[in-house]
Design a protein around this motif. Structure first.
Motif, PDB file in Angstrom:
ATOM      1  N   CYS A   1       0.921  -1.418   0.068  1.00  0.00           N
ATOM      2  CA  CYS A   1       0.001   0.026   0.060  1.00  0.00           C
ATOM      3  C   CYS A   1       0.984   1.101   0.023  1.00  0.00           C
ATOM      4  CB  CYS A   1      -0.838   0.095   1.058  1.00  0.00           C
ATOM      5  SG  CYS A   1      -0.021   0.225   2.779  1.00  0.00           S
TER       6      CYS A   1
ATOM      7  N   ARG B   1       3.065  -1.004   3.520  1.00  0.00           N
ATOM      8  CA  ARG B   1       2.884  -2.393   3.952  1.00  0.00           C
ATOM      9  C   ARG B   1       2.154  -3.267   3.075  1.00  0.00           C
ATOM     10  NH1 ARG B   1       2.064  -2.518   9.729  1.00  0.00           N
ATOM     11  NH2 ARG B   1       2.077  -4.822   9.340  1.00  0.00           N
TER      12      ARG B   1
ATOM     13  N   HIS C   1      -0.545  -5.851   1.838  1.00  0.00           N
ATOM     14  CA  HIS C   1      -1.933  -6.590   2.210  1.00  0.00           C
ATOM     15  C   HIS C   1      -2.232  -7.665   1.261  1.00  0.00           C
ATOM     16  CE1 HIS C   1      -3.295  -3.166   4.663  1.00  0.00           C
ATOM     17  NE2 HIS C   1      -2.221  -2.210   3.988  1.00  0.00           N
TER      18      HIS C   1
ATOM     19  N   CYS D   1      -2.987  -1.168   9.496  1.00  0.00           N
ATOM     20  CA  CYS D   1      -2.108  -0.284   8.782  1.00  0.00           C
ATOM     21  C   CYS D   1      -2.628   1.142   8.831  1.00  0.00           C
ATOM     22  CB  CYS D   1      -2.262  -0.826   7.355  1.00  0.00           C
ATOM     23  SG  CYS D   1      -0.927   0.038   6.371  1.00  0.00           S
TER      24      CYS D   1
ATOM     25  N   CYS E   1      -2.636   3.073   6.839  1.00  0.00           N
ATOM     26  CA  CYS E   1      -3.352   3.421   5.424  1.00  0.00           C
ATOM     27  C   CYS E   1      -4.879   3.548   5.341  1.00  0.00           C
ATOM     28  CB  CYS E   1      -2.933   2.632   4.157  1.00  0.00           C
ATOM     29  SG  CYS E   1      -3.514   0.946   4.027  1.00  0.00           S
TER      30      CYS E   1
HETATM   31 ZN   LIG Z   1      -1.738  -0.302   4.388  1.00  0.00          ZN
END
Ligand SMILES: [Zn+2]
Length: 449
Positions: free
Chosen positions: A277, A281, A283, A336, A338
Motif C-alpha cells: 500500500c 505495508r 496487504h 495499517c 493507510c
Molecule cells: Zn496499508
C-alpha cells in the motif's frame, strides 16, 4: 528462444521496434478490452467496503467461483465447497500431468501462459480473457495508486530474449515500444562489461517508472553504486515482478535510482494478489483469492508454505495450489495506518526450494544467505550452488575492492551460517549465467532429498 524471438532478432532494429509496438498494442487491447473497465471500477469501489460488506462480497465471489469450477472442471467435480481445507492440495506436477482434466476451456479460446518450473519442467496454464482482464485491472489499479499509468515513460526488465551479443557491441540493450513509451531491456546481457550500455540508455531515456525482475535492476544498481553513480533524474517508483525482493535489493535500488520500491506478489500461473500500500505495508487482497499459510503437516501457521486459491483462474482453476513460496502473516491485531482493512503480511520469503542444506544447521534460507555480504566490500553478485551435502560452490562477480581480506571475511560469514561441516569453495567469475527465464537465482540446490 521462441520462434517469435528468433524472427525478431534477425530483422532490422526499426522493424523490430515497430513489431514490438504493434504486438504490445494488440496485447493491451485484449487485456484492457471486454470487462476491464468494469473491473477497474469494482476494484476501486471495494476498497471502501466495511468489514461486513467485504465479508459478504468474499463469500459471494468464492461461491460463484467454486460453483463454476465444480461444474466445468473434471478434476474438481468432487470439490468440497463447504470446507476448503478438506480438499487435497493441487501440486505443480498435477498441472503438468493432468492439465486436460483441470482446465475448463480450450487453449484456442483463452490466453495461454507458460511458466518455468523450479525443476526446469515448463508448466502451462490457460486463462479466460475475462480473468486476464480482471488481473490487469487489479494490477493497473494498484500501480495507479502509486502514480503509474500506461503512456508514462517506463523501463521494463523482464525475460524477453530479444537482444543479441552483437546488439550489445553496438550499444543496444533494449527495444522501444514508442506507442506506449515502454523500453524493454534484456535481462540476459547485464554484466560488468555491458553495464555502461545499460546505464547510458537509462540516463538518456529518463524513465519515470521501472517494472521487472528485482535481481536484474539490483545488479545494475550494485555496479553503479560501486562506481559511485546515481541517476540524476530520479525514477519515481520501481515495481518488482516475479522474484522475491531481498532487503539488500531495496536498499541499493532506492538509493541509486532515487525511487521508491513498491512490491507485489502474484504469479504467471494465476496466484491471488498481495500488494504493497502507499504506507509501505503488504496487504492480501481478499477478493482475489485465499492465502492459506501452513506448516510441514499442512496445519495452519503464521509463517510457512502457501496454498493459494485464486478466483481469477476459471480457465485453469487453482484451488489449494502448492505454489512453492513462503510468507509470514502479520499478527491479527496489527493494523495499517493507510486505513485498509485488508489482512496484512509481515514478509514474503520467497521460494521454498531456495535454501542450502547444512549437516549441522539444517535448512539455511535465502534471506539468511543474502545477509552474508554485509560489510563486505566489492561483491556485485553471488550465487551459492549445492550439489552434495558436504560442499557448496560460491560464485562471485566482484569489483577490485574484493581483495583477499574481504574474501576471507565473506567466507567466514558464510561458514557461520552453514556450520563447520559444509566445505565452501569460493570462485571469482566474470559473469553468472541467468536462468532460461531471464531471472537470477541466488541459491541453486540440486540435492536429491
Ligand atoms: Zn496499508
Amino acid at each position: 528462444m521462441s520462434l517469435k524471438e528468433k524472427v525478431i532478432k534477425k530483422t532490422p532494429m526499426f522493424v523490430q521496434s515497430s513489431a514490438i509496438s504493434l504486438f504490445n498494442t494488440y496485447q493491451y487491447k485484449v487485456r484492457h478490452g471486454g470487462e476491464y473497465k468494469k473491473f477497474r471500477e469494482y476494484y476501486a469501489k471495494v476498497e471502501g467496503f466495511t468489514a461486513s460488506q467485504l465479508d459478504k462480497e468474499v463469500k459471494k465471489k468464492q461461491k460463484s467461483f467454486f460453483k463454476y469450477v465444480k461444474r466445468k472442471s473434471a478434476w474438481y467435480n468432487k470439490l468440497n465447497t463447504r470446507d476448503l481445507t478438506k480438499n487435497v492440495p493441487l501440486e505443480k506436477q498435477d498441472i503438468i500431468n493432468d492439465f486436460d482434466r483441470i482446465k475448463t476451456i480450450k487453449e484456442k479460446n483463452g490466453i495461454v501462459s507458460l511458466t518455468g518450473g523450479t525443476t526446469g519442467a515448463s508448466m502451462k496454464v490457460v486463462y479466460t480473457k475475462k480473468d486476464m482482464q480482471e488481473r490487469f485491472a487489479i494490477l493497473d489499479h494498484f500501480r495507479a495508486q502509486h502514480g503509474y499509468r500506461l503512456g508514462k515513460k517506463t523501463a521494463w526488465f523482464s525475460g524477453k530474449n530479444l537482444i543479441s551479443e552483437n546488439d550489445i557491441q553496438n550499444n543496444i540493450c533494449s527495444h522501444y515500444d514508442f506507442i506506449n513509451k515502454i523500453r524493454f531491456y534484456s535481462t540476459f546481457h547485464i554484466n560488468q562489461d555491458s553495464f555502461h550500455v545499460y546505464w547510458q540508455s537509462l540516463v538518456k531515456f529518463q524513465p519515470e517508472f521501472i517494472v521487472g525482475f528485482p535481481s536484474s535492476v539490483y545488479e545494475l544498481c550494485e555496479i553503479a553504486d560501486s562506481l559511485g553513480l546515481q541517476l540524476l533524474t530520479p525514477v519515481k517508483v520501481f515495481f518488482p515482478t516475479a522474484e522475491t525482493v531481498l532487503p539488500k535489493y531495496r536498499e541499493v535500488i532506492e538509493r541509486v535510482l532515487g525511487c521508491q520500491l513498491v512490491d507485489q506478489y502474484a504469479s504467471s500461473e494465476g496466484a491471488p494478489f498481495i500488494l504493497e500500500c502507499t504506507h509501505g505495508r503488504l496487504h492480501i487482497h481478499p477478493l482475489t483469492g485465499v492465502f492459506e499459510v501452513v506448516d510441514e503437516h499442512l496445519q495452519p501457521a503464521q509463517s510457512g508454505e502457501l496454498l493459494v486459491t485464486s478466483y481469477t483462474t476459471h480457465g485453469t482453476p487453482l484451488i489449494r495450489y502448492r505454489i512453492g513460496d513462503r510468507i509470514t502473516l502479520a499478527d491479527t491485531q496489527d493494523t495499517c495506518t493507510c486505513g485498509s482493512i485488508f489482512p496484512l503480511v509481515k514478509s514474503i520469503e520467497g521460494r521454498t526450494s531456495d535454501y542450502i542444506l547444512s549437516p549441522t544447521h539444517g535448512k539455511v534460507n535465502l534471506g539468511n544467505i543474502s545477509n552474508s555480504t554485509k560489510n563486505i566490500a566489492g561483491i556485485i553478485q553471488f550465487q551459492v550452488i549445492q550439489k552434495e551435502l558436504e560442499r557448496v560452490n560460491v560464485l562471485v562477480v566482484a569489483g577490485p575492492a574484493f581483495v583477499a581480506k574481504e574474501q576471507s571475511k565473506f567466507k567466514k560469514n558464510l561458514a557461520e551460517r552453514f556450520g563447520p561441516q559444509l566445505e565452501i569453495h569460493l570462485q571469482v567469475v566474470n559473469e553468472i549465467p541467468k536462468e532460461k527465464s531471464g531471472k537470477f537465482r541466488f541459491v541453486k540446490n540440486s540435492l536429491k532429498i
